[in-house]
Design a protein around this motif. Sequence first.
Motif, PDB file in Angstrom:
ATOM      1  N   ILE A   1      -5.802   7.417  -8.142  1.00 45.59           N
ATOM      2  CA  ILE A   1      -6.469   6.391  -8.413  1.00 45.59           C
ATOM      3  C   ILE A   1      -7.569   6.453  -9.320  1.00 45.59           C
ATOM      4  O   ILE A   1      -7.880   5.698 -10.220  1.00 45.59           O
ATOM      5  N   MET A   2      -8.270   7.444  -9.333  1.00 47.80           N
ATOM      6  CA  MET A   2      -9.324   7.909 -10.349  1.00 47.80           C
ATOM      7  C   MET A   2      -8.699   7.956 -11.689  1.00 47.80           C
ATOM      8  O   MET A   2      -9.276   7.429 -12.854  1.00 47.80           O
ATOM      9  N   LYS A   3      -7.683   8.608 -11.897  1.00 49.09           N
ATOM     10  CA  LYS A   3      -6.755   8.871 -13.258  1.00 49.09           C
ATOM     11  C   LYS A   3      -6.506   7.538 -13.658  1.00 49.09           C
ATOM     12  O   LYS A   3      -6.604   7.104 -14.803  1.00 49.09           O
ATOM     13  N   ALA A   4      -6.030   6.363 -12.926  1.00 48.15           N
ATOM     14  CA  ALA A   4      -5.660   5.094 -13.222  1.00 48.15           C
ATOM     15  C   ALA A   4      -6.941   4.333 -13.812  1.00 48.15           C
ATOM     16  O   ALA A   4      -6.931   3.588 -14.497  1.00 48.15           O
TER      17      ALA A   4
ATOM     18  N   MET B   1      -1.600  -0.498   9.374  1.00 45.20           N
ATOM     19  CA  MET B   1      -0.622  -1.065   8.722  1.00 45.20           C
ATOM     20  C   MET B   1      -1.196  -2.336   8.025  1.00 45.20           C
ATOM     21  O   MET B   1      -0.806  -2.511   6.826  1.00 45.20           O
ATOM     22  N   SER B   2      -1.761  -3.111   8.852  1.00 50.69           N
ATOM     23  CA  SER B   2      -2.724  -4.291   8.275  1.00 50.69           C
ATOM     24  C   SER B   2      -3.275  -4.043   7.192  1.00 50.69           C
ATOM     25  O   SER B   2      -3.520  -4.552   5.830  1.00 50.69           O
ATOM     26  N   LEU B   3      -4.204  -2.941   6.990  1.00 52.45           N
ATOM     27  CA  LEU B   3      -4.981  -2.301   6.079  1.00 52.45           C
ATOM     28  C   LEU B   3      -4.155  -1.857   4.660  1.00 52.45           C
ATOM     29  O   LEU B   3      -4.540  -2.295   3.508  1.00 52.45           O
ATOM     30  N   TYR B   4      -3.044  -1.277   5.106  1.00 55.54           N
ATOM     31  CA  TYR B   4      -2.289  -0.588   3.959  1.00 55.54           C
ATOM     32  C   TYR B   4      -1.768  -1.793   3.204  1.00 55.54           C
ATOM     33  O   TYR B   4      -1.284  -1.757   2.121  1.00 55.54           O
ATOM     34  N   ILE B   5      -1.376  -2.847   4.221  1.00 52.04           N
ATOM     35  CA  ILE B   5      -0.559  -4.190   3.185  1.00 52.04           C
ATOM     36  C   ILE B   5      -1.612  -4.857   2.475  1.00 52.04           C
ATOM     37  O   ILE B   5      -1.456  -5.042   1.364  1.00 52.04           O
ATOM     38  N   TYR B   6      -2.855  -4.854   2.914  1.00 52.31           N
ATOM     39  CA  TYR B   6      -3.886  -5.272   2.069  1.00 52.31           C
ATOM     40  C   TYR B   6      -4.194  -4.498   0.888  1.00 52.31           C
ATOM     41  O   TYR B   6      -4.300  -4.880  -0.356  1.00 52.31           O
ATOM     42  N   MET B   7      -4.366  -3.191   0.953  1.00 51.92           N
ATOM     43  CA  MET B   7      -4.483  -2.150  -0.141  1.00 51.92           C
ATOM     44  C   MET B   7      -3.380  -2.122  -0.974  1.00 51.92           C
ATOM     45  O   MET B   7      -3.417  -2.292  -2.183  1.00 51.92           O
ATOM     46  N   ASN B   8      -2.012  -2.493  -0.559  1.00 54.69           N
ATOM     47  CA  ASN B   8      -0.731  -2.751  -1.313  1.00 54.69           C
ATOM     48  C   ASN B   8      -0.868  -4.097  -2.170  1.00 54.69           C
ATOM     49  O   ASN B   8      -0.748  -3.834  -3.420  1.00 54.69           O
TER      50      ASN B   8
ATOM     51  N   LYS C   1      -9.735   2.389  -3.640  1.00 55.88           N
ATOM     52  CA  LYS C   1     -10.405   3.612  -3.703  1.00 55.88           C
ATOM     53  C   LYS C   1     -11.423   3.840  -2.548  1.00 55.88           C
ATOM     54  O   LYS C   1     -11.496   4.862  -1.826  1.00 55.88           O
ATOM     55  N   VAL C   2     -12.369   3.007  -2.858  1.00 54.35           N
ATOM     56  CA  VAL C   2     -13.353   2.933  -1.619  1.00 54.35           C
ATOM     57  C   VAL C   2     -13.041   2.753  -0.143  1.00 54.35           C
ATOM     58  O   VAL C   2     -13.175   3.764   0.621  1.00 54.35           O
ATOM     59  N   LEU C   3     -11.725   2.150   0.098  1.00 55.16           N
ATOM     60  CA  LEU C   3     -11.309   1.972   1.370  1.00 55.16           C
ATOM     61  C   LEU C   3     -10.539   3.354   1.723  1.00 55.16           C
ATOM     62  O   LEU C   3     -10.510   3.828   2.767  1.00 55.16           O
ATOM     63  N   ALA C   4     -10.066   3.950   0.572  1.00 57.34           N
ATOM     64  CA  ALA C   4      -9.086   5.308   0.799  1.00 57.34           C
ATOM     65  C   ALA C   4     -10.137   6.288   1.251  1.00 57.34           C
ATOM     66  O   ALA C   4     -10.010   7.107   2.050  1.00 57.34           O
TER      67      ALA C   4
END
Length: 173
Positions: free
Chosen positions: A48-51, A92-99, A118-121
């Motif tokens: 993510i930081m590279k992106a 899973m709900s959080l991962y869906i939001y992140m996606n 990135k902050v969530l991760a």
Amino acid sequence: MSNGHISPMERKCIIMTESTVKSYQNRIIQASKEQLLVITYELFIEEIMKALQALHEDKAEDFNRTMVKVHKLHRELTDNLDMSYPISRQLMSLYIYMNKKLIESSIKLEKEPLTEVKVLAEVLLEGFRKAATEESSESLVQNAQKVYAGLTYGKGTLNETVVNSIKDRGFKA
């Protein structure tokens, strides 16, 4: 890079990349399932930081190439959820939001959604790091040799030494 020659700065980046890959390889070989999750999160955040850097430098092609890796790592995190635990449903709900945010960033070439992911991760990584220190399952890779690395007295080269010899290495069917 010009005329097929590698500049000192590019050489340093290549060496750093090779040493980083080697470091991750050694960590993965000796990792438990909890530690593998932590490593996956570290790689996810690193990509993510590279992106974000590619967006900052206005390099759309580098951004797109890096986002492919980000999406693959996100998929790996999602696929490895153990849904027998109630917290996994919340994750899973959080991962869906992140996606959704990753897709938004990929389509619009915006850094705000990516920064939010990135902050969530990073928050999740800290939680999983703490959990990994409390859990201590065995290394997933059996029959692996322990590798210790250190700087020698030479010209700053890194040497690896195999400490224990395992008679029966390899995969067992």
